[in-house]
Design a protein around this motif. Structure first.
Motif, mmCIF file in Angstrom:
data_model
loop_
_atom_site.group_PDB
_atom_site.id
_atom_site.type_symbol
_atom_site.label_atom_id
_atom_site.label_comp_id
_atom_site.label_asym_id
_atom_site.label_seq_id
_atom_site.Cartn_x
_atom_site.Cartn_y
_atom_site.Cartn_z
ATOM 1 N N PHE A 485 105.738 24.329 57.991
ATOM 2 C CA PHE A 485 105.533 24.092 56.561
ATOM 3 C C PHE A 485 106.581 23.086 56.103
ATOM 4 C CE2 PHE A 485 103.844 26.607 52.714
ATOM 5 C CZ PHE A 485 104.054 25.569 51.840
ATOM 6 N N THR A 486 106.134 21.904 55.625
ATOM 7 C CA THR A 486 107.060 20.860 55.191
ATOM 8 C C THR A 486 106.792 20.505 53.735
ATOM 9 O OG1 THR A 486 107.085 19.943 57.432
ATOM 10 C CG2 THR A 486 107.912 18.545 55.675
ATOM 11 N N LEU A 487 107.856 20.396 52.962
ATOM 12 C CA LEU A 487 107.750 20.066 51.542
ATOM 13 C C LEU A 487 108.554 18.809 51.235
ATOM 14 C CD1 LEU A 487 108.393 23.624 50.081
ATOM 15 C CD2 LEU A 487 106.192 22.436 50.109
ATOM 16 N N GLY A 488 108.143 18.109 50.161
ATOM 17 C CA GLY A 488 108.901 16.974 49.669
ATOM 18 C C GLY A 488 108.615 16.772 48.203
ATOM 19 N N ARG A 489 109.588 16.216 47.475
ATOM 20 C CA ARG A 489 109.363 15.996 46.050
ATOM 21 C C ARG A 489 110.195 14.811 45.565
ATOM 22 N NH1 ARG A 489 112.556 20.844 42.848
ATOM 23 N NH2 ARG A 489 114.626 20.457 43.712
ATOM 24 N N ARG A 490 109.694 14.196 44.472
ATOM 25 C CA ARG A 490 110.408 13.075 43.857
ATOM 26 C C ARG A 490 109.829 12.818 42.481
ATOM 27 N NH1 ARG A 490 110.070 6.824 45.758
ATOM 28 N NH2 ARG A 490 108.118 7.071 44.627
ATOM 29 N N ASN A 491 110.721 12.723 41.499
ATOM 30 C CA ASN A 491 110.325 12.357 40.134
ATOM 31 C C ASN A 491 109.185 13.202 39.581
ATOM 32 O OD1 ASN A 491 112.266 10.290 40.275
ATOM 33 N ND2 ASN A 491 110.755 8.808 41.019
ATOM 34 N N GLY A 492 109.247 14.501 39.818
ATOM 35 C CA GLY A 492 108.260 15.405 39.257
ATOM 36 C C GLY A 492 106.999 15.565 40.070
ATOM 37 N N ASP A 493 106.863 14.794 41.160
ATOM 38 C CA ASP A 493 105.707 14.932 42.048
ATOM 39 C C ASP A 493 106.148 15.621 43.336
ATOM 40 O OD1 ASP A 493 103.807 13.653 40.408
ATOM 41 O OD2 ASP A 493 104.571 11.697 41.040
ATOM 42 N N ALA A 494 105.241 16.385 43.923
ATOM 43 C CA ALA A 494 105.571 17.107 45.152
ATOM 44 C C ALA A 494 104.394 17.048 46.112
ATOM 45 C CB ALA A 494 105.932 18.558 44.835
ATOM 46 N N ILE A 495 104.720 17.151 47.409
ATOM 47 C CA ILE A 495 103.690 17.199 48.440
ATOM 48 C C ILE A 495 104.023 18.322 49.413
ATOM 49 C CG2 ILE A 495 103.154 14.731 48.331
ATOM 50 C CD1 ILE A 495 104.846 14.352 50.854
ATOM 51 N N ALA A 496 103.006 18.794 50.092
ATOM 52 C CA ALA A 496 103.199 19.778 51.155
ATOM 53 C C ALA A 496 102.331 19.369 52.344
ATOM 54 C CB ALA A 496 102.813 21.173 50.682
ATOM 55 N N LEU A 497 102.889 19.495 53.539
ATOM 56 C CA LEU A 497 102.153 19.191 54.764
ATOM 57 C C LEU A 497 102.303 20.388 55.692
ATOM 58 C CD1 LEU A 497 100.445 16.983 56.028
ATOM 59 C CD2 LEU A 497 102.502 16.029 57.052
ATOM 60 N N LEU A 498 101.213 21.078 55.926
ATOM 61 C CA LEU A 498 101.236 22.317 56.691
ATOM 62 C C LEU A 498 100.579 22.104 58.051
ATOM 63 C CD1 LEU A 498 101.048 23.037 53.521
ATOM 64 C CD2 LEU A 498 100.475 25.329 54.319
ATOM 65 N N TYR A 499 101.224 22.610 59.077
ATOM 66 C CA TYR A 499 100.696 22.595 60.443
ATOM 67 C C TYR A 499 100.140 23.998 60.689
ATOM 68 C CZ TYR A 499 101.121 22.365 65.628
ATOM 69 O OH TYR A 499 100.911 22.422 66.982
ATOM 70 N N LEU A 500 98.810 24.097 60.884
ATOM 71 C CA LEU A 500 98.126 25.384 60.955
ATOM 72 C C LEU A 500 97.636 25.688 62.371
ATOM 73 C CD1 LEU A 500 95.909 24.907 57.756
ATOM 74 C CD2 LEU A 500 98.212 25.910 57.886
ATOM 75 N N ASP A 501 97.384 26.954 62.627
ATOM 76 C CA ASP A 501 96.874 27.362 63.941
ATOM 77 C C ASP A 501 95.388 27.044 64.099
ATOM 78 O OD1 ASP A 501 99.329 28.259 64.644
ATOM 79 O OD2 ASP A 501 98.850 30.404 64.575
ATOM 80 N N GLU A 502 94.692 26.871 62.989
ATOM 81 C CA GLU A 502 93.269 26.578 63.048
ATOM 82 C C GLU A 502 92.878 25.758 61.835
ATOM 83 O OE1 GLU A 502 90.848 30.227 61.516
ATOM 84 O OE2 GLU A 502 92.584 30.995 62.631
ATOM 85 N N GLN A 503 91.721 25.148 61.906
ATOM 86 C CA GLN A 503 91.258 24.323 60.806
ATOM 87 C C GLN A 503 90.808 25.209 59.640
ATOM 88 O OE1 GLN A 503 91.629 21.199 60.900
ATOM 89 N NE2 GLN A 503 90.505 20.418 59.143
ATOM 90 N N PRO A 504 91.339 24.979 58.424
ATOM 91 C CA PRO A 504 90.920 25.790 57.274
ATOM 92 C C PRO A 504 89.467 25.505 56.911
ATOM 93 C CG PRO A 504 92.297 23.958 56.548
ATOM 94 C CD PRO A 504 92.344 23.962 58.042
ATOM 95 N N ASP A 505 88.702 26.558 56.621
ATOM 96 C CA ASP A 505 87.292 26.347 56.278
ATOM 97 C C ASP A 505 87.146 26.048 54.788
ATOM 98 O OD1 ASP A 505 87.515 28.769 54.911
ATOM 99 O OD2 ASP A 505 86.647 29.939 56.553
ATOM 100 N N ASN A 506 85.917 25.827 54.374
ATOM 101 C CA ASN A 506 85.663 25.460 52.978
ATOM 102 C C ASN A 506 86.083 26.546 52.004
ATOM 103 O OD1 ASN A 506 84.640 22.908 53.522
ATOM 104 N ND2 ASN A 506 82.548 23.671 53.840
ATOM 105 N N GLY A 507 86.029 27.802 52.451
ATOM 106 C CA GLY A 507 86.451 28.889 51.570
ATOM 107 C C GLY A 507 87.924 28.775 51.208
#
Length: 529
Positions: A485-507
């Protein structure tokens, strides 16, 4: 499984043995290239195709070549290969431009001597029982001016040999720098000056739109009276009809041609004229040259199929075996950066810029750029690779540019990719750590440190509390485990990049979007070894 190569033309057994010695499964069928239908039936089985001139690699043949990765032409000419079609198919086309250089240069020197002393005609006359000594008055080469059009590999050898004959050499070549000219010992001149000064003019350039008919009727007329023309390069460089007329008028003293606009040349306006020497494309026709190019193409193809090294490719940046070892992780990084941007881009791409910093700037950036472009293009066309990607980008009118800079941050080097669409610019940067693993280090100007996983999730949001909890709870509720789980932020904006064990479905994706907390929720997939 060993790569499989088809040799469909006559290569030497020594060259075929090189494939075997390198662990390549080689199928030697030297007459198969003449049977286009049979070749089309079997070509889909092979990773590589080694040819000379008999095999014609057409668009139709390439349509059947589903596994083909590389075509190797033993020799310099690739007129029998549809290079644009090969590029679209993602097939590298290699030739061997240096294996027959000495032989071709020596033939040019022989042709110069033949025109100077009328050797072929004198031979024919003498063998016919005549003794026409006074008829064959020649000229010395010593002190004469040789004009060399094209001072590349073959041209430079001709220059060296001409110096040995005590000729004065002048050269026209738009790509010839003064330092190189000084090293070759030639006077660098413009074409018009060369034509007006040279006693002998010899051509050593490829046939392109710019060189076609370079010795046109107009340019032949600019040559000094009594000059001689030698062409051992490519047919189509000389206006043959105009040359024939000027020989008949006496403006041009003689000519020697090994190549013709139409080959095989059965009829030609130069045939039968006095003071004209013609040979049937013999420039590379020595046993040494034929063996050299065969051995060279076998080594080049083996290197590519086994190590990824690219030499003498006509539609791909060259990468040495040493570069391939060092650049492997960086090429993978460039692909990941392109793949990331491609998966997030839903609009037509107008421009791509790639910035190389530090150690990355010292590498083969052309190859890295091809990898990055391929990564972008695979989002919409999974069949694209490093060879075909630049072609696809050009067909889509995408402006490609790259810049380099010295080390500017905490990393020894990094690559930054920026993609421009009609409504926005998107940038992502990455580097390769000491363990050889690529990492994402910046997205949208926000610094992060994320390893690349097969299944990933990218989100953007305003920098407010509760984001981490929402992500973790939602994924947990749906049984999706988070590997990183990786996070980053700057000037009020934030992002997250998650490495998962499986592909998340539409649900999962719908549940996250329905929270109203996220501006973007995008699943990503990468091919990770």
């Amino acid at each position: 499984m060993a790569p499989k190569v088809l040799v469909s033309d006559k290569l030497s057994e020594t060259a075929v043995q090189i494939f075997r010695d390198r662990g390549i499964d080689v199928d030697f069928q030297p007459d198969l290239g003449k049977d286009k239908d049979k070749l089309a039936e079997v070509i889909g089985q092979y990773d590589g195709l080694a040819i000379r001139s008999a095999t014609k690699v057409t668009d139709k043949l390439l349509e059947k070549a589903d596994n083909l990765k590389v075509i190797g032409r033993a020799g310099i000419g690739v007129d029998n290969v549809d290079i644009p079609a090969a590029s679209r198919k993602g097939v590298i086309v290699m030739n061997t431009p240096f294996g027959n250089s000495i032989t071709t240069a020596e033939h040019a020197i022989a042709m110069i001597m033949s025109t100077a002393r009328q050797i072929p005609e004198a031979n024919a006359s003498t063998q016919a029982g005549k003794w026409e000594k006074s008829r064959f008055m020649g000229v010395e080469l010593t002190g004469k001016t040789l004009g060399v059009i094209g001072a590349g590999n073959i041209g430079s050898i001709v220059i060296d040999r001409a110096h040995g004959l005590r000729m004065k050499v002048i050269a026209y070549d738009p790509f010839l720098g003064q330092e190189r000219a000084d090293k070759l010992g030639v006077e660098k001149v413009e074409l018009d000056e060369l034509l007006s000064r040279a006693d002998f003019v010899t051509l050593h350039v490829p046939l392109t739109d710019k060189t076609r008919n370079i010795l046109s009727r107009e340019n032949l007329g600019k040559m000094k009276k009594g000059a001689r023309v030698i062409n051992c390069a490519r047919g189509g460089l000389v206006d043959e009809a105009a040359l024939a007329e000027m020989i008949q008028s006496g403006h041009i003293a003689s000519a020697a041609l090994d190549v013709f606009a139409e080959e095989p040349a059965k009829e030609n306006p130069l045939f039968g004229l006095p003071n004209v020497v013609c040979t049937p494309h013999l420039g590379a026709a020595t046993s040494e040259a034929q063996e050299n190019v065969a051995l060279q193409v076998a080594e080049q193809m083996s290197d590519y199929l086994l190590t990824g090294a690219v030499q003498n490719a006509l539609n791909m940046p060259s990468v040495t075996a040493e570069e391939a070892k060092v650049m492997g992780p960086w090429i993978k990084l460039a692909e990941y950066l392109g793949d990331f941007a491609g998966q997030l881009t839903d609009e037509p791409i107008e421009a791509i810029n790639i910035l190389y910093d530090g150690v990355a700037a010292e590498m083969n950036t052309a190859a890295l750029s091809s990898a990055a472009i391929a990564g972008i293009m695979t989002a919409t066309n999974p069949d694209v690779n490093m060879v075909s990607a630049p072609v696809v980008a050009k067909e889509r009118d995408i402006d490609i540019s790259s810049t380099t800079q010295t080390k500017s941050g905490v990393f020894d080097g990094y690559v930054k990719l920026t993609v421009k669409t009609p409504t926005r610019e998107r940038s992502i940067a990455g580097t390769v750590f000491s363990d050889g693993k690529p990492r994402f280090i910046q997205i949208k100007g926000i610094n992060i440190d994320a390893e690349v996983g097969q299944h990933m999730l990218y989100t953007t949001n305003k920098d407010v509390p509760g984001i981490i909890g929402t992500l973790g709870q939602t994924l947990g509720t749906h049984g999706v485990n988070i590997a990183n789980f990786t996070l980053g932020r700057r000037n009020g904006d934030a992002i997250a990049l998650l490495y998962l064990d499986e592909q998340p479905d539409n649900g999962v994706l719908t549940a996250l979007r329905n929270t109203g907390l996220f501006q973007q929720v995008r699943p990503l997939q990468f091919e990770v070894a």
